[in-house]
Design an enzyme around this catalytic site. Structure first.
Site: not given
Ligand code: 5GP
Length: 181
Positions: A101-102, A105, A154, A167
């Site tokens: 995963e990238d 959050d 972010f 990206r």
């Molecule tokens: P979660 O379900 O953990 O809240 O969110 C995960 C997804 O939200 C990540 O895979 C990504 O796509 C998006 N995301 C969360 N934080 C960021 C951020 O700081 N930048 C970007 N570009 N995407 C984020």
């Protein structure tokens, strides 16, 4: 040669720091899978693609590659509702899965995917994320391999976008605009 544009986001994690840490993560993953015949690496589209490619090039353990896609940021994840857009093609039964995963959050996306992989009968499921934002966590997710822990910013670049932009930046930068636009 410089590829920098004047409106590029400020650097949070440099190209060199990313590459160094990715090599370390690959060594760790290899060590932990020394007894395993094969890993099924599952990348979460689209943000993990740059990380996945670099990480797997350094891995010595044999890998199969597959992808999974959920609904994008801002269209449900903050409420905890995660939709599946693309499922894996490979059978995961009895496989050693490495979820790539990238960024983690709130944790809703990964929690949903991890539960699903286990339900499918994977022998083991490990989570490798390039970035972690621990202060925004709403549901617990066990992270096995983490590149960098960051503040609640972010971020964009190295696969991560804002409205499909940034990206292809080779570093992780901070997006200073309004993300709710
Ligand atoms: P979660 O379900 O953990 O809240 O969110 C995960 C997804 O939200 C990540 O895979 C990504 O796509 C998006 N995301 C969360 N934080 C960021 C951020 O700081 N930048 C970007 N570009 N995407 C984020």
């Amino acid at each position: 040669m410089s590829r920098k544009r004047s409106d590029d986001p400020r650097v949070l994690i440099s190209v060199d720091a990313l590459q160094r840490r990715i090599r370390e993560l690959a060594e760790e993953i290899d060590r932990d899978h020394a007894e395993v015949d094969r890993i099924v690496a599952v990348g979460v589209l689209k943000g993990s693609v740059f990380f996945l490619v670099d990480l797997l090039q350094h891995l010595k353990t044999p890998v199969a590659i597959d992808f999974f896609q959920t609904s994008s940021y801002g269209s449900g994840t903050t409420s905890g509702e995660v939709r599946i857009r693309k499922d894996v093609d490979l059978s995961l039964r009895g496989q050693h899965v490495l979820l790539i995963e990238d960024i983690v959050d709130t944790g809703y996306t990964l929690r949903t995917i991890l539960d699903l992989m286990r339900f499918r009968g994977a022998a083991s499921v490990k989570l490798c994320t390039l970035l972690d934002k621990p202060s925004s966590r709403e549901v617990e997710v066990p992270i096995d391999y983490c590149g960098f822990s960051i503040e609640n910013l972010f971020v964009v670049g190295f696969g991560l976008d804002f409205a499909e932009r940034y990206r292809n930046l080779p570093y992780i930068g901070v997006y200073d605009g309004d993300v709710d636009d």
